[in-house]
Design a protein around this motif. Structure first.
Motif, short mmCIF file in Angstrom:
data_model
loop_
_atom_site.label_atom_id
_atom_site.label_comp_id
_atom_site.label_asym_id
_atom_site.label_seq_id
_atom_site.Cartn_x
_atom_site.Cartn_y
_atom_site.Cartn_z
N LEU A 1 0.82 -1.20 0.00
CA LEU A 1 0.00 0.00 0.00
C LEU A 1 0.86 1.26 0.00
O LEU A 1 0.59 2.23 -0.73
N LYS A 2 1.93 1.25 0.78
CA LYS A 2 2.82 2.41 0.81
C LYS A 2 3.46 2.64 -0.56
O LYS A 2 3.54 3.78 -1.03
N LEU A 3 3.89 1.55 -1.17
CA LEU A 3 4.51 1.68 -2.49
C LEU A 3 3.49 2.12 -3.55
O LEU A 3 3.81 2.95 -4.42
N SER A 4 2.28 1.59 -3.48
CA SER A 4 1.24 1.98 -4.44
C SER A 4 0.89 3.45 -4.30
O SER A 4 0.69 4.17 -5.31
N ASP A 5 0.81 3.91 -3.05
CA ASP A 5 0.50 5.32 -2.82
C ASP A 5 1.63 6.21 -3.35
O ASP A 5 1.38 7.26 -3.97
N ALA B 1 -4.91 -2.00 -3.62
CA ALA B 1 -4.06 -2.22 -2.45
C ALA B 1 -4.80 -1.90 -1.16
O ALA B 1 -4.67 -2.60 -0.14
N GLN B 2 -5.62 -0.86 -1.18
CA GLN B 2 -6.40 -0.50 0.01
C GLN B 2 -7.43 -1.58 0.34
O GLN B 2 -7.61 -1.98 1.49
N ARG B 3 -8.12 -2.06 -0.70
CA ARG B 3 -9.12 -3.12 -0.50
C ARG B 3 -8.47 -4.38 0.06
O ARG B 3 -8.98 -5.01 0.99
#
Length: 483
Positions: free
Chosen positions: A412-416, A432-434
Motif C-alpha cells: 500500500l505504501k509503495l502503491s501510494d 491495495a487498500q481493499r
C-alpha cells in the motif's frame, strides 16, 4: 389375632426381601479409537488434565474471571439445572420411602342400629390406634429397583449441572473473545473509513483541477461507502454479541469491564495454558455429559428389574395396634388393647400382556439409553479431535497471514508513492487498500478462531467445572449416593 405360622412366614419373607432382578451392569466399551490422530497424551510429568485445572487457572484475564463469576451467580440456565437436582433429590426420597412402612394414627367412632334384637337399640364402637396399611414387602426387589433407578436419575441431574457449568464457562469465554474481536474490527473499520474519506477529498480536489478523471473520484467514493457500510454492519454485530454476553451473565456488563475493552487487540491476549489431550478413555470420567448419559443408562437398566418383578407376587402387610371399646370411656382400659396382622399376596395371572409389554418397554428404553451413551462418547471424541486438529494448523495460518499483512502494508505504501508520482494508476492504489482492509479483518478472525479453539479444547476435555463454584451457584449439597 393371628396364628402362630404367620410370624414365621413373615420372617422368611423379610429375610428373602431385597432379591434383585436388575441385570448386571457393565460399562459398555467406548465406540471410538484408542488414540487421537493429533493428540498429545502428556506434555510433562506434572501436566494436569483439563478436568483438574480450575477455570480460574485456565482463563487468567481478571476481567474474564469476573464475568465468569457473575455468570455462575446469575445465569438462569444454571439455576434451573440446580433446581432440577433438588427435584430429583426429592423424587428419590419419595421412592426410597416406599421401602418403609407408613404408620398412621387413626381414631374411629361408629353408631349403628342393633339388628340382633337384644340389648340396646344402637351399638357403639370406638377405637384408637396405630395402623400400617398395605406395606409391600419387597420380596423380589421391585421397590429397590425403582429406588436404584431414581438414584441414578438424581446422579444424572448432578452431572447435568456440571455439564451446564462447563458449557456456561466456555460460552462466556467465547463471547468475551468475540467481543474483543468486534472492538478490534471496529477500530480497523473506523481507521479505514477515516483514511478513505481523506482519499475522497484528495480525489475530488484532483478531479476539480483536472489532474484525475471522474472515474478515479467515483471509485474513491465507492470504496469509502463500502467501508462505511462495513462499519455499520460491525457496529450492529458488536451490539448483538454484547447482548448475548449479557444474557449469559444474567445482568448488564460491568461498566469497568466495558470501558476496558476499547482499544483492545486480540494479539495482546495471552494464549491459554497448554493442556494434554490424554486418551479417549479418559473422557468417560472427565466429561460430565458422558457421566450423565451413563447414569441415565444405569437408571434404565434398573427399571428392567422393576419390570421383571411385576411378574411375581406382591406381598403386602396390613396391621393395627390400639384399643377398642363399645364405650368411649372404656378406651385405654385394661383388656381393651389388641393388635392384628393381615399379610396378603397378589399373583398376576391374566393381564392381557401388560407386564410383558412393560418389560419390553424397559428393555427398549435401556437400549435407547445405551445408544445415547455411545453417541455422547462419539460426540466428545469428535469435539476433542476437532480442537486438536486445529491447533497446529491455526498457528500456521496465523503466521502466514501476519506475514501477508506486512507485505500488503508495504504494498500500500509503495502503491501510494507510485500513484503520487504518476507512475501507477489510481486503480492500483484502490486495489491495495481493499486487499489490506480485507486481510486485516481476516487476520483478526483467524486469531479469534485460534482463541475459541483453545476454549473448545478445554471444554471438550471436561474443563470448566469445580465443586466450590457449583455449590456457590446452586446453594445445594454436593453429590451423594444417599441424597
Amino acid at each position: 389375632m393371628i396364628n402362630r405360622s404367620t410370624p414365621v412366614a413373615l420372617a422368611a419373607a423379610l429375610l428373602m426381601a431385597g432379591c434383585s432382578l436388575i441385570p448386571t451392569y457393565e460399562r459398555p466399551a467406548a465406540p471410538v479409537a484408542d488414540q487421537y490422530a493429533h493428540g498429545n497424551a502428556s506434555t510433562s510429568a506434572n501436566a494436569k488434565a483439563a478436568a483438574q485445572i480450575p477455570w480460574e487457572a485456565y482463563f487468567q484475564d481478571p476481567r474474564l474471571q469476573q464475568l465468569i463469576r457473575l455468570s455462575l451467580e446469575n445465569n438462569r440456565d444454571l439455576r434451573v439445572a440446580a433446581l432440577n437436582i433438588e427435584r430429583a433429590q426429592a423424587q428419590y426420597r419419595i421412592t426410597r420411602a416406599d421401602q418403609f412402612p407408613s404408620v398412621d394414627l387413626g381414631a374411629n367412632a361408629s353408631r349403628a342400629p342393633n339388628t340382633t334384637g337384644s340389648g340396646d337399640k344402637y351399638l357403639n364402637s370406638f377405637s384408637v390406634g396405630l395402623a400400617v396399611t398395605s406395606w409391600e414387602l419387597d420380596f423380589f426387589g421391585r421397590i429397590d429397583s425403582l429406588k436404584q433407578a431414581a438414584l441414578a436419575q438424581y446422579l444424572a441431574t448432578e452431572e447435568a449441572r456440571r455439564a451446564a457449568q462447563t458449557s456456561l464457562v466456555a460460552s462466556v469465554a467465547n463471547s468475551w473473545y468475540t467481543l474483543l474481536a468486534d472492538e478490534e474490527l471496529l477500530k480497523i473499520s473506523r481507521d479505514t473509513l477515516k483514511t478513505r474519506e481523506e482519499s475522497v477529498k484528495l480525489a475530488k480536489l484532483r478531479f476539480d483541477t483536472g489532474v484525475a478523471s471522474e472515474l478515479d473520484y467515483r471509485q474513491a467514493v465507492s470504496l469509502t461507502e463500502a467501508a462505511r457500510a462495513t462499519l455499520a454492519q460491525q457496529q450492529r454485530q458488536r451490539s448483538l454479541d454484547e447482548n448475548a454476553l449479557v444474557l449469559l451473565l444474567g445482568q448488564a456488563l460491568p461498566p469497568d469491564v466495558s470501558a476496558s475493552i476499547s482499544g483492545q487487540r486480540l494479539n495482546d491476549v495471552a494464549d491459554m495454558p497448554t493442556i494434554p489431550s490424554g486418551l479417549p478413555s479418559d473422557l468417560l470420567t472427565q466429561r460430565p455429559d458422558i457421566r450423565q448419559a451413563e447414569q441415565l443408562l444405569i437408571s434404565a437398566n434398573a427399571s428392567i428389574g422393576a419390570a421383571r418383578a411385576a411378574f411375581f407376587p406382591r406381598i403386602a402387610l396390613t396391621g393395627q395396634f390400639g384399643t377398642a371399646s363399645s364405650e368411649l370411656s372404656g378406651l385405654f382400659k385394661s383388656g381393651s388393647w389388641g393388635f392384628s396382622l393381615a399379610p396378603s399376596a397378589l399373583l398376576p395371572i391374566f393381564d392381557a400382556g401388560r407386564n410383558s409389554a412393560g418389560l419390553a418397554v424397559a428393555k427398549v428404553e435401556r437400549d435407547v439409553a445405551l445408544a445415547q451413551y455411545e453417541k455422547a462418547i462419539q460426540t466428545a471424541f469428535r469435539e476433542v479431535s476437532d480442537a486438536l486438529d486445529g491447533q497446529d494448523l491455526l498457528n500456521d495460518q496465523i503466521k502466514a497471514q501476519r506475514a501477508q499483512l506486512e507485505a500488503e502494508q508495504a504494498r500500500l505504501k509503495l502503491s501510494d508513492l507510485r500513484y503520487s508520482n504518476g507512475v501507477a494508476s489510481y486503480l492500483d492504489l484502490l486495489d491495495a487498500q481493499r486487499s489490506l482492509f480485507t486481510l486485516e479483518q481476516t487476520t483478526v478472525q483467524a486469531r479469534l478462531t485460534q482463541l475459541l479453539n483453545q476454549v473448545q479444547l478445554y471444554k471438550a476435555l471436561g474443563g470448566g467445572w469445580t465443586e466450590s463454584a457449583v455449590a456457590a451457584a446452586s446453594g445445594t449439597a454436593s453429590t451423594s449416593d444417599n441424597p
